[in-house]
Design an enzyme around this catalytic site. Structure first.
Site, PDB file in Angstrom:
ATOM      1  N   SER A 146      68.499  -8.950  12.190  1.00 25.22           N
ATOM      2  CA  SER A 146      69.127 -10.113  11.593  1.00 25.22           C
ATOM      3  C   SER A 146      70.558  -9.725  11.222  1.00 25.22           C
ATOM      4  O   SER A 146      71.186  -8.899  11.893  1.00 25.22           O
ATOM      5  CB  SER A 146      68.325 -10.562  10.365  1.00 25.22           C
ATOM      6  OG  SER A 146      68.956 -11.634   9.713  1.00 25.22           O
ATOM      7  N   SER A 147      71.082 -10.287  10.158  1.00 21.77           N
ATOM      8  CA  SER A 147      72.430  -9.949   9.698  1.00 21.77           C
ATOM      9  C   SER A 147      72.594 -10.378   8.254  1.00 21.77           C
ATOM     10  O   SER A 147      72.001 -11.375   7.821  1.00 21.77           O
ATOM     11  CB  SER A 147      73.481 -10.661  10.560  1.00 21.77           C
ATOM     12  OG  SER A 147      74.775 -10.495  10.007  1.00 21.77           O
ATOM     13  N   TYR A 160      76.795 -17.475  14.816  1.00 20.27           N
ATOM     14  CA  TYR A 160      76.109 -16.180  14.732  1.00 20.27           C
ATOM     15  C   TYR A 160      75.184 -16.140  13.524  1.00 20.27           C
ATOM     16  O   TYR A 160      73.991 -15.795  13.636  1.00 20.27           O
ATOM     17  CB  TYR A 160      77.150 -15.063  14.659  1.00 20.27           C
ATOM     18  CG  TYR A 160      76.574 -13.673  14.525  1.00 20.27           C
ATOM     19  CD1 TYR A 160      76.182 -12.968  15.654  1.00 20.27           C
ATOM     20  CD2 TYR A 160      76.437 -13.067  13.273  1.00 20.27           C
ATOM     21  CE1 TYR A 160      75.652 -11.690  15.539  1.00 20.27           C
ATOM     22  CE2 TYR A 160      75.921 -11.797  13.151  1.00 20.27           C
ATOM     23  CZ  TYR A 160      75.532 -11.111  14.285  1.00 20.27           C
ATOM     24  OH  TYR A 160      75.002  -9.852  14.161  1.00 20.27           O
ATOM     25  N   LYS A 164      71.005 -15.834  13.259  1.00 18.56           N
ATOM     26  CA  LYS A 164      70.334 -14.742  12.551  1.00 18.56           C
ATOM     27  C   LYS A 164      69.405 -15.275  11.457  1.00 18.56           C
ATOM     28  O   LYS A 164      68.364 -14.679  11.178  1.00 18.56           O
ATOM     29  CB  LYS A 164      71.370 -13.779  11.969  1.00 18.56           C
ATOM     30  CG  LYS A 164      72.116 -12.981  13.032  1.00 18.56           C
ATOM     31  CD  LYS A 164      71.177 -12.204  13.942  1.00 18.56           C
ATOM     32  CE  LYS A 164      71.895 -11.222  14.841  1.00 18.56           C
ATOM     33  NZ  LYS A 164      70.974 -10.480  15.721  1.00 18.56           N
TER      34      LYS A 164
END
Length: 255
Positions: A146-147, A160, A164
């Site tokens: 993920s982020s 983005y 995620k």
């Protein structure tokens, strides 16, 4: 008595960055490793050599995570390696790591950009995991990348970060549906890391690096092995009771 089979892990995007470090950390924990690369074959082969130096088996396979059309062939290639090199063993862990960063404001995000982010970060891992399920042992571990950008927001990362966030949600659903096979699924959410991600901005632009460090409780940005060790832990039996969790590894950024 036959020697006990080492555990086997598949790490997508293992030729560089966080995927490379995750592969090396897993090898140091005793895993044999299959990595994928999209175009950097020589870099992937160097990672294979480094893993072999550690004393583990390693193999590199090409994979375009954005194109599901190649997934059947890729899955057959993985099965061939498992059959020929590991006496028909199965995978014990899958790390869905492959990805790219892109910076575009909502106003400037094209349909092509959004499609790319969807295919690379969500659709690809969704269907690759589906294809690989028959090759995963019961009791395996899946780690999805993920982020931190799914929690905190930076201008230019809407597509983005949203993908995620979808990965975090998907991980929980995978954990629910695969629980009957005792397969654990967790997501790891890195903060800013000194890699070539996003053109290497965190690594190469001192002012940007310092700005992030100043908002981080531990006073610095991350390094690849800050993430690789977490991934290796989540793939190992040491984390056997951790499931359906989003683990942010960001040093305490904006807490």
């Amino acid at each position: 008595m036959a020697n006990k089979q080492n555990k086997i892990v598949l790490v997508t995007g293992g030729s560089r960055g966080l995927g490379k470090d995750s592969a090396l950390q897993l090898a140091r924990r005793g895993f044999d490793v299959i990595i994928t690369y999209q175009s950097k074959k020589e870099a992937a082969e160097e990672v294979v050599k480094e893993i072999e130096t550690i004393g583990q088996k390693a193999f590199a396979l090409p994979l375009d995570i954005a194109s599901t059309a190649g997934f059947d062939t890729f899955t057959a290639d993985v099965k061939n390696i498992l059959d020929t090199q590991f006496a028909s063993a199965k995978l014990d862990a899958l790390v869905n790591n492959a990805g790219i960063g892109i910076n575009a404001t909502i106003e400037n995000t094209t349909e092509e950009i959004l499609d790319a982010m969807t295919n690379i970060h969500f659709k690809g891992p969704f269907f690759l995991t589906q294809k690989l399920l028959p090759l995963l042992n019961d009791g395996s571990s899946i780690v999805n990348t993920s982020s931190g950008l799914a929690r905190f927001s930076f201008e230019g990362y809407a597509a983005y970060g949203a993908m995620k966030a979808a990965v975090d949600s998907l991980s929980r659903y995978q954990a629910l549906e695969l629980g009957s096979r005792k397969i654990r699924v967790n997501s790891v959410a890195p903060g800013a890391i000194e890699t070539d991600f996003g053109g290497g901005a965190v690594r190469d632009i001192a002012e940007y690096n310092q700005g992030i460090s100043s908002q981080t409780a531990l006073g610095r940005v991350g390094l690849p092995d800050d993430i690789g060790t977490v991934v290796a832990f989540l793939c190992s039996d040491d984390s056997k009771w951790i499931n359906a969790q989003r683990i942010e590894a960001a040093g305490g950024f904006r807490i």
